[in-house]
Write an enzyme that holds these catalytic residues in place. Sequence first.
Site, short mmCIF file in Angstrom:
data_model
loop_
_atom_site.label_atom_id
_atom_site.label_comp_id
_atom_site.label_asym_id
_atom_site.label_seq_id
_atom_site.Cartn_x
_atom_site.Cartn_y
_atom_site.Cartn_z
N MET A 107 44.91 49.59 -6.80
CA MET A 107 44.81 48.14 -6.64
C MET A 107 45.64 47.41 -7.70
SD MET A 107 40.76 47.85 -5.72
CE MET A 107 40.21 49.32 -6.56
N LYS B 237 37.25 44.76 3.94
CA LYS B 237 37.28 43.64 3.00
C LYS B 237 38.58 42.87 3.13
CE LYS B 237 33.82 45.24 0.06
NZ LYS B 237 34.08 46.68 -0.11
N ASP C 127 36.25 50.78 6.69
CA ASP C 127 37.01 49.85 5.86
C ASP C 127 38.37 49.55 6.46
OD1 ASP C 127 35.21 49.61 3.80
OD2 ASP C 127 35.99 51.35 2.73
N1 SAH Z 1 38.72 55.33 -2.29
C1 SAH Z 1 40.16 55.13 -2.23
C2 SAH Z 1 40.62 53.99 -3.13
C3 SAH Z 1 40.09 52.63 -2.73
S1 SAH Z 1 40.75 51.35 -3.71
C4 SAH Z 1 40.87 56.44 -2.58
O1 SAH Z 1 40.22 57.38 -3.04
O2 SAH Z 1 42.09 56.53 -2.38
C5 SAH Z 1 42.14 50.85 -2.73
C6 SAH Z 1 43.44 51.25 -3.42
O3 SAH Z 1 43.69 52.63 -3.21
C7 SAH Z 1 44.66 50.55 -2.90
O4 SAH Z 1 44.83 49.27 -3.48
C8 SAH Z 1 45.75 51.50 -3.35
O5 SAH Z 1 46.00 51.35 -4.73
C9 SAH Z 1 45.08 52.86 -3.15
N2 SAH Z 1 45.40 53.44 -1.82
C10 SAH Z 1 44.51 53.79 -0.87
N3 SAH Z 1 45.15 54.32 0.19
C11 SAH Z 1 46.46 54.31 -0.11
C12 SAH Z 1 47.65 54.73 0.59
N4 SAH Z 1 47.60 55.26 1.81
N5 SAH Z 1 48.84 54.55 -0.03
C13 SAH Z 1 48.92 54.03 -1.28
N6 SAH Z 1 47.84 53.63 -1.97
C14 SAH Z 1 46.63 53.77 -1.41
#
Ligand code: SAH
Length: 264
Positions: free
Chosen positions: A177, A63, A41
């Site tokens: 998100m 995406k 991703d």
């Molecule tokens: N599976 C992922 C989430 C995917 S949805 C998890 O467990 O973290 C994507 C969202 O995750 C982003 O819009 C943000 O809100 C959050 N996110 C993922 N990585 C991040 C990071 N390094 N810093 C801040 N927010 C993060």
Amino acid sequence: MPHDAIAPGTVWLVGAGPGDPDLLTRKAERLIAAADIVFYDALVGQGVLDLIPAGVQRVSVGKRSGRHSKDQATIDSLLVEAALAGGRVVRLKGGDPSVFGRSTEEMDALAKHGIPVRICPGITAASAAAASGAISLTLRGQARMLTLVTAHARAGEPLDLDWPLLARQGATLAIYMGRAAAGEVGRNLIAAGLPTDTPVLVAVNVSLPAERLIRGRLDALAFLVATIGERDPALLIIGEATRPRPGGHRRASGIAAFEARSAS
Ligand code: SAH
């Protein structure tokens, strides 16, 4: 056999963590090294991608990579095709595959073809953000509940969330998100009863060199996210548990922390 092996024709859904390769599990690293092909991703950190050996095929299915982005059905069929061809397939996802990772869609698609699927967990953004912000997501007596919620809205449509439920006190909200809808989130939570001065931590690019932590209060949420780039992942954490601890904490050098206060 001491470890789970990655068998030909199998797909592993692997959590890549928040970005810092040091926050990858040893198992994830081992699976990546043993794969024939890795689908990843946009949120998977560059440092993690650098761990993919040169001989392993890598395919971006991000995406957020603009015109190269692939829809879910295309991703599903790429995984099916690679596994049916006998490949050792790793599907690398940001954070933990089980948190807003659409892992069930992919598992269902693979199951239809009788393809074995396994999951390797990862550190989700909320855990990593709590570590960077030196807070706990739960707090004895003050935050007995932790809600992981997505505030991803379809363009032009209001968020369809249970605001009275989310505005319950004694809880922590970790909103994934949620950058684009942050103002709407703040207004609705306040309308549903959360105090205007509820502390908020906005964690941007957590665990990456561009990490930024923005603190403030709920009625300033729209303002707090205003300087965040559209492509920078941001997590909104709301609740008493995010209040900085007395005496604060010393951040490691090299990582800039940005403090913002409410405009009011
Ligand atoms: N599976 C992922 C989430 C995917 S949805 C998890 O467990 O973290 C994507 C969202 O995750 C982003 O819009 C943000 O809100 C959050 N996110 C993922 N990585 C991040 C990071 N390094 N810093 C801040 N927010 C993060």
